[in-house]
Scaffold this motif. Structure first.
Motif, PDB file in Angstrom:
ATOM      1  N   PRO A 292       7.012 -18.952 -44.773  1.00  0.00           N
ATOM      2  CA  PRO A 292       7.973 -17.965 -44.266  1.00  0.00           C
ATOM      3  C   PRO A 292       8.415 -16.973 -45.345  1.00  0.00           C
ATOM      4  O   PRO A 292       8.617 -15.793 -45.069  1.00  0.00           O
ATOM      5  CB  PRO A 292       9.158 -18.825 -43.808  1.00  0.00           C
ATOM      6  CG  PRO A 292       8.633 -20.205 -43.672  1.00  0.00           C
ATOM      7  CD  PRO A 292       7.443 -20.325 -44.571  1.00  0.00           C
TER       8      PRO A 292
ATOM      9  N   GLY B 119      -0.300 -25.676 -35.731  1.00  0.00           N
ATOM     10  CA  GLY B 119       0.194 -26.183 -37.020  1.00  0.00           C
ATOM     11  C   GLY B 119       1.179 -25.206 -37.646  1.00  0.00           C
ATOM     12  O   GLY B 119       1.349 -24.082 -37.153  1.00  0.00           O
TER      13      GLY B 119
ATOM     14  N   VAL C 144       1.213 -23.200 -40.183  1.00  0.00           N
ATOM     15  CA  VAL C 144       0.766 -21.853 -40.590  1.00  0.00           C
ATOM     16  C   VAL C 144       0.525 -20.952 -39.365  1.00  0.00           C
ATOM     17  O   VAL C 144       0.503 -19.732 -39.480  1.00  0.00           O
ATOM     18  CB  VAL C 144      -0.485 -21.951 -41.498  1.00  0.00           C
ATOM     19  CG1 VAL C 144      -0.916 -20.587 -42.003  1.00  0.00           C
ATOM     20  CG2 VAL C 144      -0.215 -22.866 -42.691  1.00  0.00           C
TER      21      VAL C 144
ATOM     22  N   ALA D 264       2.570 -20.216 -37.395  1.00  0.00           N
ATOM     23  CA  ALA D 264       3.777 -19.387 -37.248  1.00  0.00           C
ATOM     24  C   ALA D 264       3.565 -18.005 -37.869  1.00  0.00           C
ATOM     25  O   ALA D 264       4.334 -17.082 -37.618  1.00  0.00           O
ATOM     26  CB  ALA D 264       4.963 -20.078 -37.921  1.00  0.00           C
ATOM     27  N   ASN D 265       2.521 -17.886 -38.685  1.00  0.00           N
ATOM     28  CA  ASN D 265       2.301 -16.631 -39.420  1.00  0.00           C
ATOM     29  C   ASN D 265       1.896 -15.479 -38.492  1.00  0.00           C
ATOM     30  O   ASN D 265       0.913 -15.573 -37.747  1.00  0.00           O
ATOM     31  CB  ASN D 265       1.217 -16.858 -40.484  1.00  0.00           C
ATOM     32  CG  ASN D 265       1.054 -15.658 -41.375  1.00  0.00           C
ATOM     33  OD1 ASN D 265       0.280 -14.763 -41.082  1.00  0.00           O
ATOM     34  ND2 ASN D 265       1.810 -15.621 -42.449  1.00  0.00           N
TER      35      ASN D 265
ATOM     36  N   SER E 293      -2.045 -26.314 -41.471  1.00  0.00           N
ATOM     37  CA  SER E 293      -0.699 -26.780 -41.825  1.00  0.00           C
ATOM     38  C   SER E 293      -0.606 -26.932 -43.339  1.00  0.00           C
ATOM     39  O   SER E 293      -1.477 -26.475 -44.078  1.00  0.00           O
ATOM     40  CB  SER E 293      -0.426 -28.108 -41.122  1.00  0.00           C
ATOM     41  OG  SER E 293      -1.234 -29.109 -41.691  1.00  0.00           O
ATOM     42  N   GLY E 294       0.447 -27.621 -43.789  1.00  0.00           N
ATOM     43  CA  GLY E 294       0.610 -27.826 -45.219  1.00  0.00           C
ATOM     44  C   GLY E 294      -0.384 -28.834 -45.768  1.00  0.00           C
ATOM     45  O   GLY E 294      -0.646 -28.871 -46.965  1.00  0.00           O
TER      46      GLY E 294
HETATM   47  O1  KG4 Z   1       2.627 -28.286 -39.708  1.00  0.00           O
HETATM   48  P1  KG4 Z   1       3.687 -28.189 -40.740  1.00  0.00           P
HETATM   49  O2  KG4 Z   1       5.104 -27.932 -40.285  1.00  0.00           O
HETATM   50  O3  KG4 Z   1       3.745 -29.478 -41.630  1.00  0.00           O
HETATM   51  C1  KG4 Z   1       2.605 -30.134 -42.029  1.00  0.00           C
HETATM   52  O4  KG4 Z   1       2.040 -29.729 -43.073  1.00  0.00           O
HETATM   53  O5  KG4 Z   1       2.228 -31.094 -41.313  1.00  0.00           O
HETATM   54  O6  KG4 Z   1       3.235 -27.041 -41.763  1.00  0.00           O
HETATM   55  C2  KG4 Z   1       4.010 -26.691 -42.863  1.00  0.00           C
HETATM   56  C3  KG4 Z   1       3.267 -25.565 -43.573  1.00  0.00           C
HETATM   57  C4  KG4 Z   1       3.905 -25.222 -44.921  1.00  0.00           C
HETATM   58  O7  KG4 Z   1       2.888 -25.181 -45.878  1.00  0.00           O
HETATM   59  C5  KG4 Z   1       4.503 -23.847 -44.670  1.00  0.00           C
HETATM   60  O8  KG4 Z   1       4.543 -23.030 -45.817  1.00  0.00           O
HETATM   61  C6  KG4 Z   1       3.555 -23.277 -43.638  1.00  0.00           C
HETATM   62  O9  KG4 Z   1       3.287 -24.380 -42.784  1.00  0.00           O
HETATM   63  N1  KG4 Z   1       4.164 -22.182 -42.875  1.00  0.00           N
HETATM   64  C7  KG4 Z   1       3.689 -20.913 -42.893  1.00  0.00           C
HETATM   65  C8  KG4 Z   1       4.601 -20.142 -42.118  1.00  0.00           C
HETATM   66  N2  KG4 Z   1       5.584 -20.974 -41.651  1.00  0.00           N
HETATM   67  C9  KG4 Z   1       5.293 -22.223 -42.128  1.00  0.00           C
HETATM   68  N3  KG4 Z   1       2.615 -20.369 -43.507  1.00  0.00           N
HETATM   69  C10 KG4 Z   1       2.416 -19.053 -43.349  1.00  0.00           C
HETATM   70  N4  KG4 Z   1       3.241 -18.249 -42.641  1.00  0.00           N
HETATM   71  C11 KG4 Z   1       4.344 -18.736 -42.015  1.00  0.00           C
HETATM   72  N5  KG4 Z   1       5.144 -17.936 -41.314  1.00  0.00           N
END
Ligand code: KG4
Length: 337
Positions: free
Chosen positions: A179, A269, A271, A273-274, A134-135
């Motif tokens: 995204p 988490g 990421v 979604a990637n 995640s982030g």
């Molecule tokens: O789990 P999350 O919604 O929030 C927390 O960090 O708890 O994760 C957010 C992270 C962000 O850094 C965002 O850039 C990443 O997930 N993210 C992705 C994608 N969609 C969201 N990273 C890579 N590819 C994606 N499609």
């Protein structure tokens, strides 16, 4: 058993109701107040949670067609996260549980993600290997049961999502980076630039800060500034970065698969979604002949259904908590035995 869950660790306010682990309602409201700041502003986040929490609890209860008196258990994210944001949902949940004389379970946000595969129709089989990205976190975990989780590896610097966000900002694509990078990468050539994949002392740990610096150095070397990067080069940088970041996650995941016999694999988490990562994990599942459970996109991001589910499972496994349990910001995660 009817369970209410609340999530407020960052910029999503979410409330969910489950009945014996099945979702009756799951409302997620993503805050938009941060869009002009290039990231989440903690104080604005807390204020937005305060405004949303009561209406969302009401809406969730109505959608689930239950009454407050039907609730058996109330759960909320205790941490990690922004402490001001956490406190809004966590204190609300504690107060509600106390006044209704219901049991209360504090939930670790990362564990919520780890078990989010159980919200899918096809559920993981224990033991399973879980890549939680995640982030704020990058963890490789061996999940043996609801109560035994072994940490195999974690990032020694930036989280994977943070790397996507920082590189996106660096190349002028903005926030949230994941995204945006994925979108740009779809038009680029991932073989164009060989960005480095870090080696760490513990071979299952991750490191992303060198990769981020490599992108910065490449831009400094090749172009006068970001505005001077031709669109096609920008797409190639995004694709090459996405491949390097994705491969560093997949390489360690495969090493862990060779070391541990598991029945399933899951990536969870934000990421998760990637698309590059999702495909890589499902290819590993095919190669190692194990079940692959990847949450649908709505359950990759922060949501209260995963918090309610995790709290429900902890409660069923006999865990009990009292009302002086506090919320915590720290993102350090240790094994649970
Ligand atoms: O789990 P999350 O919604 O929030 C927390 O960090 O708890 O994760 C957010 C992270 C962000 O850094 C965002 O850039 C990443 O997930 N993210 C992705 C994608 N969609 C969201 N990273 C890579 N590819 C994606 N499609």
């Amino acid at each position: 058993m009817i369970v209410l869950g609340i999530e407020s660790s960052c910029d999503e306010t979410s409330v969910s109701i489950l009945n014996n682990g099945e979702i009756l309602s799951n409302i997620v409201s993503s805050q938009t107040v941060h869009k002009n700041f290039g990231g989440v502003v903690p104080e604005l986040s807390s204020r937005a949670h305060l405004q949303l929490i009561l209406p969302l609890v009401k809406q969730s209860i109505e959608e689930a067609q239950v009454k407050l008196s039907d609730l058996n258990l109330i759960c909320a994210t205790a941490g990690p996260g922004l402490i001001g944001a956490l406190l809004v949902g966590f204190t609300f949940a504690k107060g509600l549980a106390y006044s209704l004389k219901k049991d209360f379970v504090p939930v670790n946000h990362i564990e919520g993600h780890m078990f989010s595969g159980f919200l899918m129709e096809e559920k993981p089989l224990f033991p399973y290997l879980c890549l939680a990205v995640s982030g704020g976190n990058t963890l490789l975990l061996l999940v043996n049961s609801d109560t035994e989780i072994i940490k195999l590896g974690s990032t020694i610097d930036d989280a994977a999502g943070e790397a996507f966000d920082k590189v996106s900002k660096l190349i002028g694509l903005g926030y949230p980076g994941g995204p945006k990078i994925q979108e740009a990468a779809a038009y680029g050539n991932a073989e164009k630039i060989k960005f480095p994949i870090a080696k760490t002392k513990n071979e299952l740990d991750f490191s992303f800060s060198g990769l981020k610096t490599a992108v910065l150095r490449y831009i400094q070397k090749e172009y006068s500034d970001v505005a001077g990067i031709p669109l096609h080069d920008l797409y190639d940088i995004a694709a090459s970065f996405q491949k390097a970041a994705g491969m560093s996650l997949l390489i360690n995941t495969e090493k862990a698969l060779k070391q541990h016999k598991v029945n399933s694999i899951s990536v969870v988490g934000g990421v998760a979604a990637n698309l590059f990562l999702r495909k890589g994990i499902s290819d590993l599942a095919i190669k190692y002949k194990i079940k692959c459970v990847i949450p649908s996109l709505e359950f990759c991001g922060d949501n209260a259904a995963m918090i309610a589910y995790r709290g429900y499972k902890l409660f069923l496994s006999g865990k009990r908590y009292n009302f002086d349990y506090c919320a915590y910001p720290s993102s350090h995660y240790s094994s649970r035995k």
